[in-house]
Design a protein around this motif. Structure first.
Motif, PDB file in Angstrom:
ATOM      1  N   GLN A   1     -11.452  -4.966   3.418  1.00  0.00           N
ATOM      2  CA  GLN A   1     -11.098  -5.048   1.997  1.00  0.00           C
ATOM      3  C   GLN A   1      -9.822  -4.275   1.697  1.00  0.00           C
ATOM      4  OE1 GLN A   1     -14.798  -3.851   0.202  1.00  0.00           O
ATOM      5  NE2 GLN A   1     -15.583  -5.950   0.198  1.00  0.00           N
ATOM      6  N   LYS A   2      -9.653  -3.168   2.383  1.00  0.00           N
ATOM      7  CA  LYS A   2      -8.458  -2.352   2.164  1.00  0.00           C
ATOM      8  C   LYS A   2      -7.198  -3.159   2.505  1.00  0.00           C
ATOM      9  CE  LYS A   2      -6.471   2.049   3.669  1.00  0.00           C
ATOM     10  NZ  LYS A   2      -6.540   3.085   4.683  1.00  0.00           N
ATOM     11  N   VAL A   3      -7.259  -3.888   3.606  1.00  0.00           N
ATOM     12  CA  VAL A   3      -6.104  -4.701   4.001  1.00  0.00           C
ATOM     13  C   VAL A   3      -5.821  -5.748   2.924  1.00  0.00           C
ATOM     14  CG1 VAL A   3      -5.341  -6.443   5.667  1.00  0.00           C
ATOM     15  CG2 VAL A   3      -6.325  -4.288   6.470  1.00  0.00           C
ATOM     16  N   GLN A   4      -6.866  -6.383   2.421  1.00  0.00           N
ATOM     17  CA  GLN A   4      -6.665  -7.402   1.385  1.00  0.00           C
ATOM     18  C   GLN A   4      -6.093  -6.780   0.106  1.00  0.00           C
ATOM     19  OE1 GLN A   4     -10.060 -10.313   1.243  1.00  0.00           O
ATOM     20  NE2 GLN A   4     -10.727  -9.107   2.985  1.00  0.00           N
ATOM     21  N   GLN A   5      -6.538  -5.557  -0.187  1.00  0.00           N
ATOM     22  CA  GLN A   5      -5.992  -4.876  -1.377  1.00  0.00           C
ATOM     23  C   GLN A   5      -4.506  -4.586  -1.190  1.00  0.00           C
ATOM     24  OE1 GLN A   5      -8.591  -1.516  -1.677  1.00  0.00           O
ATOM     25  NE2 GLN A   5     -10.244  -2.762  -2.521  1.00  0.00           N
ATOM     26  N   TYR A   6      -4.138  -4.158   0.012  1.00  0.00           N
ATOM     27  CA  TYR A   6      -2.716  -3.853   0.240  1.00  0.00           C
ATOM     28  C   TYR A   6      -1.858  -5.111   0.188  1.00  0.00           C
ATOM     29  CZ  TYR A   6      -2.720   1.157   0.825  1.00  0.00           C
ATOM     30  OH  TYR A   6      -2.786   2.495   0.572  1.00  0.00           O
TER      31      TYR A   6
END
Ligand code: UN1
Length: 495
Positions: A334-339
């Protein structure tokens, strides 16, 4: 797996469940399958392990270092014999491709040989005394009980970076590996025990950071903490260590840069950029997450990078044709998608990738496309913050000076690299980049174990692992003066 194996802690030479009976699952990030069940330990288990390590320390510190090293040599041999199955289990629990998992085991083997060799060195100094008939020297003494908290991205190599030097110096150890990948550390500890380490010299306690890790850091019986992980948690660890004035070794975040100048061998630079950015799915603290490219070659470099990033085969790391595995867990996914969203909001241009992979071939795993942002400004968050995923920012530069300025404009200082054929500019960059590791014509990843590993600024607190530098972390210097003059000689006074 229908009946996942149940693993235990190692305390005082015995394999035991957590005292509270709690467990957690270790899941394969490529499939979601359970790889094993591990003790969800808490402060009670930490206390037992620290007490065991303290008791074992009384004897272990007196075992001659060459004898201690013989046990290490035996363990290293076993790691070599079991390398393939260790690598397979690592890919199962952590997701990186088998080729890289083999490299992780190999890094532990390399470190083992190096540190076992130290058993017959552990050099101190002899030096003249300032007074007649007086002898002066310094020797390395162990520190005591060491507490280690290790990450999931190098689940065997990083434990080995801490454990091997600590043991050869005569310390005893309690280790709490990351809850996302405890199996590789378990295998490593089992091998050390089989190789003949006396009970209590090495203790394994699995669990979560807030429950087991924090208790280890806080325990007054632990003299030294070594932590590899995020800068945010590293700060908490350092603060907790300060209460007891514990020795504190930290290996934290990175935002590493590859500089590509206009005279670079572009084929080589592209190959390096691809490996540096997307190797281990970008989940290395040394990963290249910024590519600063000279304006004269920017367009060509970007086009070719995008083409190659799009061609990367993403999937289960056990498949030998796969080049990039999944992210470790849902949070990272999810962090990657947020970035990616942050990059888009900042008006960076998404040159390729940017999406999770959710087709039939990738169901059940945390797969994400290899992602390239172009036209990135070095002040953007995607160019400043550690993402720890397959996302790279390409930044245009005018010359070497501006490239160095951009390179140094982040909070971190782990690794940097330059591609150029000009030796003058390579040396200037080597001097000016404020990082602990620097490469010429190679990517930011790939440190070898006999050189110091670590970084400047928010990457740590100045300590280093690996090489002889690690011995300074895991030993206390003792200065010894032997006066054989038979009279009182006062230093600084009786000149
Ligand atoms: C890490 O990413 O935490 O230099 C360690 C390298 C490896 C170690 C990486 N030898 O990329």
């Amino acid at each position: 797996m229908d009946n996942p194996k149940i693993y235990k802690n190692l305390v005082r030479g015995e394999w035991v469940a957590a005292q509270n009976g709690e467990v957690f699952e270790n899941r394969n990030p490529a499939t979601g399958e359970v790889v094993g069940i591990f003790p969800r330990s808490d402060a009670q288990d930490i206390t037992s392990a620290v007490e065991a390590a303290a008791k074992a320390y009384d004897q272990w510190r007196l075992v001659p270092a060459p004898r201690r090293a013989e046990i290490l040599f035996r363990a290293v041999q076993m790691l070599g014999e079991r390398k393939e199955s260790l690598a397979e289990d690592m890919t199962l629990e952590m997701g990186k491709i088998l080729l890289e998992s083999r490299g992780d085991v190999q890094e532990a083997i390399d470190m083992g040989y190096f540190m076992a060799g130290e058993g017959r060195r552990l050099h101190g100094e002899t030096t003249p005394a300032e007074l007649p008939n007086k002898f002066a020297m310094s020797v390395r003494m162990p520190v005591g009980v060491c507490g280690f908290i290790t990450p999931w991205n190098f689940p065997m190599a990083i434990p080995s970076w801490k454990i091997f030097p600590a043991l050869v110096c005569g310390n005893t150890v309690v280790i709490k590996p990351a809850e996302d990948a405890p199996l590789s550390c378990h295998h490593f500890i089992q091998i050390l025990a089989e190789a003949g380490l006396p009970p209590g010299v090495i203790n394994l306690v699995t669990g979560f950071g807030e429950e087991a890790g924090a208790a280890l850091v806080a325990h007054p019986g632990v003299r030294l903490i070594s932590f590899t992980g995020s800068t945010a948690v590293g700060r908490q660890v350092a603060e907790a260590c300060a209460t007891h004035l514990k020795r504190c070794h930290l290996e934290l975040g990175g935002k590493n840069v590859i500089i590509v100048l206009e005279d670079a061998d572009l084929d080589l630079a592209l190959e390096g950029a691809l490996w540096g950015a997307f190797g281990t799915t970008g989940q290395r603290c040394t990963a290249a997450s910024r590519l600063v490219v000279h304006k004269k070659v920017y367009d060509e470099f970007l086009d070719r990078l995008v083409e190659q990033a799009q061609a990367l085969r993403i999937g289960n790391g056990l498949d030998p044709t796969v080049q990039m595995g999944p992210l470790i867990n849902r949070d990272q996914f999810q962090k990657v998608q947020q970035y990616v969203q942050i990059g888009l909001q900042e008006d960076a241009r998404l040159a390729c990738g940017g999406h999770p992979l959710e087709d039939a071939e990738h169901t059940g795993g945390f797969f994400h496309e290899a992602t390239v942002f172009a036209g990135v400004d070095s002040k953007m968050r995607i160019a400043q913050e550690e993402i720890f995923g397959p996302v790279v920012s390409v930044i245009r530069c005018d010359d070497l000076e501006s490239a160095i300025e951009i390179g140094n404009s982040v909070a971190y200082g782990l690794s940097a690299s330059i591609y150029t054929r000009d030796i003058h500019r390579a040396f200037v960059a080597m001097r000016e980049m404020n990082t602990g590791i620097f490469y010429v014509n190679a990517p930011t990843i790939g440190a070898e174990i006999h050189l110091p590993f670590g970084g400047t600024k928010a990457t740590g607190n100045g300590s280093r692992e690996a090489g002889t530098a690690a011995l300074d972390t895991y030993s206390e210097w003792k200065a010894i003066y032997i006066d054989y003059s038979g009279r009182l000689q006062r230093a600084q006074i009786d000149l």
